[in-house]
Design a protein around this motif. Structure first.
Motif, PDB file in Angstrom:
ATOM      1  N   UNK A  76      -6.270 -12.341   9.719  1.00 13.45           N
ATOM      2  CA  UNK A  76      -6.763 -11.763   8.470  1.00 13.45           C
ATOM      3  C   UNK A  76      -7.136 -10.297   8.654  1.00 13.45           C
ATOM      4  N   UNK A  77      -7.588  -9.939   9.857  1.00 18.40           N
ATOM      5  CA  UNK A  77      -8.000  -8.556  10.130  1.00 18.40           C
ATOM      6  C   UNK A  77      -6.879  -7.717  10.718  1.00 18.40           C
ATOM      7  N   UNK A  78      -5.780  -8.349  11.093  1.00 19.17           N
ATOM      8  CA  UNK A  78      -4.695  -7.628  11.744  1.00 19.17           C
ATOM      9  C   UNK A  78      -4.229  -6.373  11.032  1.00 19.17           C
ATOM     10  N   UNK A  79      -4.051  -6.394   9.704  1.00 18.27           N
ATOM     11  CA  UNK A  79      -3.576  -5.190   9.021  1.00 18.27           C
ATOM     12  C   UNK A  79      -4.478  -3.971   9.211  1.00 18.27           C
ATOM     13  N   UNK A 102       0.830  -1.205   0.000  1.00 21.03           N
ATOM     14  CA  UNK A 102       0.000   0.000   0.000  1.00 21.03           C
ATOM     15  C   UNK A 102       0.865   1.257   0.000  1.00 21.03           C
ATOM     16  N   UNK A 103       0.322   2.367  -0.505  1.00 21.49           N
ATOM     17  CA  UNK A 103       1.089   3.615  -0.515  1.00 21.49           C
ATOM     18  C   UNK A 103       1.489   4.026   0.897  1.00 21.49           C
ATOM     19  N   UNK A 104       2.742   4.332   1.139  1.00 22.30           N
ATOM     20  CA  UNK A 104       3.180   4.711   2.487  1.00 22.30           C
ATOM     21  C   UNK A 104       2.641   6.079   2.895  1.00 22.30           C
ATOM     22  N   UNK A 105       2.370   6.229   4.187  1.00 23.21           N
ATOM     23  CA  UNK A 105       2.007   7.537   4.721  1.00 23.21           C
ATOM     24  C   UNK A 105       0.550   7.898   4.630  1.00 23.21           C
ATOM     25  N   UNK A 135     -11.170  10.242  11.010  1.00 20.29           N
ATOM     26  CA  UNK A 135     -10.266  11.306  10.557  1.00 20.29           C
ATOM     27  C   UNK A 135      -8.949  10.742  10.015  1.00 20.29           C
ATOM     28  N   UNK A 136      -9.039   9.718   9.205  1.00 20.58           N
ATOM     29  CA  UNK A 136      -7.827   9.149   8.629  1.00 20.58           C
ATOM     30  C   UNK A 136      -7.250  10.081   7.569  1.00 20.58           C
ATOM     31  N   UNK A 146      -5.581   5.561   2.180  1.00 19.89           N
ATOM     32  CA  UNK A 146      -5.260   4.802   0.978  1.00 19.89           C
ATOM     33  C   UNK A 146      -5.059   3.331   1.309  1.00 19.89           C
ATOM     34  N   UNK A 147      -4.410   3.052   2.439  1.00 21.08           N
ATOM     35  CA  UNK A 147      -4.200   1.673   2.852  1.00 21.08           C
ATOM     36  C   UNK A 147      -5.530   0.987   3.146  1.00 21.08           C
ATOM     37  N   UNK A 148      -6.452   1.706   3.771  1.00 20.29           N
ATOM     38  CA  UNK A 148      -7.775   1.153   4.046  1.00 20.29           C
ATOM     39  C   UNK A 148      -8.460   0.732   2.753  1.00 20.29           C
TER      40      UNK A 148
END
Length: 238
Positions: free
Chosen positions: A136-139, A85-88, A236-237, A92-94
């Protein structure tokens, strides 16, 4: 002394178990859980019924093995997605994680439906299934660690804080993926975001995999994107 797992007999056993599971997955894909029949598998493999029971104690034992494999596959898939996933950008990771979860389910609908719910009446999943589901949900825990929940989700955060304080295994789960141990500040936030993400994912993906969006005027991917953006706003991500 050589590891017993490397002996020819052990290798043959593992190979046979893998072939049995492969045959069961084919039956699962063709007709659902009710189509999984050990006698038919034995016949296809040229084994006697009693011989098959040397590898699996019964259908529930075989289903448990398939469930473990499915959860492990999802967990590996999600970890790879998180790493790429894109860092920072937690937002976006979600989106990457949600899209990856949906992609896996759509590509493996029979396995997805196997792990979401009770496969057959009276079946009880083995205790280690919980740990695999959490892997599986850890990330998602990483995504919501350090988030800033809005008032709308604070009641969920409060309940998750209490859960983390009452259940030591939850604290271990948090520590493994975020480095934060309950009841440290933020534990409830990470858990609340993860549980809400899973709830929304499960709802949308289950409806799609079950074919219940047919005839409606939207794409499931569009709906899922909107849901994840709404959730990201609630925490508020960035």
């Amino acid at each position: 002394m050589a590891d017993a797992a490397q002996t020819p007999r052990a290798r043959y056993r593992e190979q046979t178990r893998a072939e049995i599971k492969s045959a069961a997955l084919q039956q699962l894909a063709e007709g659902g859980v009710q189509a999984v029949a050990l006698t038919r598998i034995a016949k296809e493999m040229g084994l006697s019924g009693p011989a098959l029971y040397r590898y699996f104690a019964g259908r529930d034992d075989l289903l448990s093995a398939l469930i473990r494999d499915a959860y492990d596959d999802v967990a590996r898939t999600m970890e790879r997605a998180a790493a790429g996933a894109p860092p920072g950008s937690a937002r976006a990771t979600l989106h990457v994680l949600a899209g990856t979860y949906r992609d896996w389910a759509v590509a493996e609908p029979h396995r997805y439906l196997l792990i979401q719910g009770t496969p057959v009446p009276g079946y009880a999943a083995p205790p280690d299934t919980l740990l695999r589901a959490r892997a599986a949900l850890g990330p998602f825990l990483k995504v919501f660690a350090g988030a800033e929940p809005t008032e709308a989700v604070r009641p969920v955060v409060a309940e998750m804080d209490a859960w983390a304080g009452d259940d030591g295994t939850v604290g271990d789960w948090l520590t493994e993926y975020t480095g934060t141990a309950a009841p440290a500040a933020g534990a409830g936030t990470a858990l609340a975001g993860t549980v809400l993400a899973w709830s929304q994912l499960h709802g949308t993906v289950s409806l799609e995999v079950s074919g219940l969006y047919g005839g409606m005027g939207h794409r499931p991917s569009t709906l899922l994107t909107a849901q994840m953006d709404t959730l990201a706003d609630a925490f508020r991500l960035p």
